[in-house]
Design a protein around this motif. Sequence first.
Motif, PDB file in Angstrom:
ATOM      1  N   ALA A  18       0.844  -1.195   0.000  1.00 47.87           N
ATOM      2  CA  ALA A  18       0.000   0.000   0.000  1.00 47.87           C
ATOM      3  C   ALA A  18       0.878   1.244   0.000  1.00 47.87           C
ATOM      4  O   ALA A  18       2.032   1.201   0.454  1.00 47.87           O
ATOM      5  CB  ALA A  18      -0.920   0.016   1.215  1.00 47.87           C
ATOM      6  N   TYR A  30      -3.409   3.965  -2.037  1.00 47.39           N
ATOM      7  CA  TYR A  30      -3.391   2.907  -3.041  1.00 47.39           C
ATOM      8  C   TYR A  30      -3.092   1.592  -2.330  1.00 47.39           C
ATOM      9  O   TYR A  30      -2.216   1.544  -1.466  1.00 47.39           O
ATOM     10  CB  TYR A  30      -2.314   3.178  -4.093  1.00 47.39           C
ATOM     11  CG  TYR A  30      -2.375   4.568  -4.676  1.00 47.39           C
ATOM     12  CD1 TYR A  30      -1.644   5.608  -4.109  1.00 47.39           C
ATOM     13  CD2 TYR A  30      -3.163   4.851  -5.798  1.00 47.39           C
ATOM     14  CE1 TYR A  30      -1.708   6.892  -4.634  1.00 47.39           C
ATOM     15  CE2 TYR A  30      -3.224   6.128  -6.330  1.00 47.39           C
ATOM     16  CZ  TYR A  30      -2.497   7.146  -5.739  1.00 47.39           C
ATOM     17  OH  TYR A  30      -2.564   8.416  -6.257  1.00 47.39           O
ATOM     18  N   HIS A  31      -3.817   0.556  -2.709  1.00 46.80           N
ATOM     19  CA  HIS A  31      -3.631  -0.750  -2.081  1.00 46.80           C
ATOM     20  C   HIS A  31      -3.511  -1.823  -3.144  1.00 46.80           C
ATOM     21  O   HIS A  31      -4.228  -1.801  -4.149  1.00 46.80           O
ATOM     22  CB  HIS A  31      -4.799  -1.070  -1.145  1.00 46.80           C
ATOM     23  CG  HIS A  31      -4.930  -0.123   0.008  1.00 46.80           C
ATOM     24  ND1 HIS A  31      -5.529   1.110  -0.113  1.00 46.80           N
ATOM     25  CD2 HIS A  31      -4.499  -0.222   1.305  1.00 46.80           C
ATOM     26  CE1 HIS A  31      -5.491   1.727   1.061  1.00 46.80           C
ATOM     27  NE2 HIS A  31      -4.852   0.947   1.935  1.00 46.80           N
ATOM     28  N   PHE A  49      -4.078  -5.323  -4.961  1.00 46.12           N
ATOM     29  CA  PHE A  49      -5.340  -6.064  -5.100  1.00 46.12           C
ATOM     30  C   PHE A  49      -5.477  -7.143  -4.025  1.00 46.12           C
ATOM     31  O   PHE A  49      -6.573  -7.386  -3.509  1.00 46.12           O
ATOM     32  CB  PHE A  49      -5.401  -6.692  -6.490  1.00 46.12           C
ATOM     33  CG  PHE A  49      -6.660  -7.478  -6.723  1.00 46.12           C
ATOM     34  CD1 PHE A  49      -6.657  -8.865  -6.610  1.00 46.12           C
ATOM     35  CD2 PHE A  49      -7.852  -6.842  -7.034  1.00 46.12           C
ATOM     36  CE1 PHE A  49      -7.819  -9.596  -6.826  1.00 46.12           C
ATOM     37  CE2 PHE A  49      -9.012  -7.561  -7.240  1.00 46.12           C
ATOM     38  CZ  PHE A  49      -8.994  -8.946  -7.135  1.00 46.12           C
ATOM     39  N   ARG A 103      -6.691  -5.404  -0.767  1.00 45.92           N
ATOM     40  CA  ARG A 103      -7.760  -4.411  -0.838  1.00 45.92           C
ATOM     41  C   ARG A 103      -8.985  -4.886  -0.058  1.00 45.92           C
ATOM     42  O   ARG A 103      -9.411  -6.029  -0.174  1.00 45.92           O
ATOM     43  CB  ARG A 103      -8.121  -4.153  -2.299  1.00 45.92           C
ATOM     44  CG  ARG A 103      -8.722  -2.789  -2.577  1.00 45.92           C
ATOM     45  CD  ARG A 103      -8.696  -2.525  -4.075  1.00 45.92           C
ATOM     46  NE  ARG A 103      -7.324  -2.396  -4.560  1.00 45.92           N
ATOM     47  CZ  ARG A 103      -6.993  -2.402  -5.849  1.00 45.92           C
ATOM     48  NH1 ARG A 103      -7.920  -2.554  -6.775  1.00 45.92           N
ATOM     49  NH2 ARG A 103      -5.734  -2.257  -6.209  1.00 45.92           N
ATOM     50  N   GLY A 104      -9.510  -3.990   0.765  1.00 48.81           N
ATOM     51  CA  GLY A 104     -10.661  -4.323   1.588  1.00 48.81           C
ATOM     52  C   GLY A 104     -10.281  -4.943   2.924  1.00 48.81           C
ATOM     53  O   GLY A 104     -11.134  -5.084   3.811  1.00 48.81           O
ATOM     54  N   THR A 160      -5.520  -1.131   5.387  1.00 44.59           N
ATOM     55  CA  THR A 160      -5.699   0.300   5.157  1.00 44.59           C
ATOM     56  C   THR A 160      -4.448   1.043   5.594  1.00 44.59           C
ATOM     57  O   THR A 160      -4.008   0.912   6.742  1.00 44.59           O
ATOM     58  CB  THR A 160      -6.903   0.849   5.941  1.00 44.59           C
ATOM     59  OG1 THR A 160      -8.083   0.139   5.564  1.00 44.59           O
ATOM     60  CG2 THR A 160      -7.098   2.330   5.650  1.00 44.59           C
TER      61      THR A 160
END
Length: 123
Positions: free
Chosen positions: A48, A58-59, A61, A64-65, A68
Amino acid sequence: VQLQASGGGLVQPGGSLRLSCQTSGRTSTIAYWAWFRQAPGKEREFVAAVRWRGSPTYHAFSVRGRFTISRNNARNTVALQMSSLKPDDTAVYYCGAATSDLDYSSAGKYEYWGQGTQVTVSS
């Protein structure tokens, strides 16, 4: 620019951890702050990144979710909140800083690195 990472440890699958990176020095020269990770026998992998002002973020894939990244300029810290951890997340996590405004996901663009903190996800 100096970086000091902390917060790693052993956690069970599905658990959470919060990594922190204390930054100091000429932080005003930094365009991107980021977290990368490196598992044994693998290359350093982008996790990230965040712009110097704290946004945008930006994270990768794969996280992601679940992860953070955040930057607190008042405290000079970069944090990585990790949840729903999986065994595949096991790695040494490094915080990095780049003065370049290009390609935030490339480890080669980062001039400054912290010492790394081990994250192990296992039951």
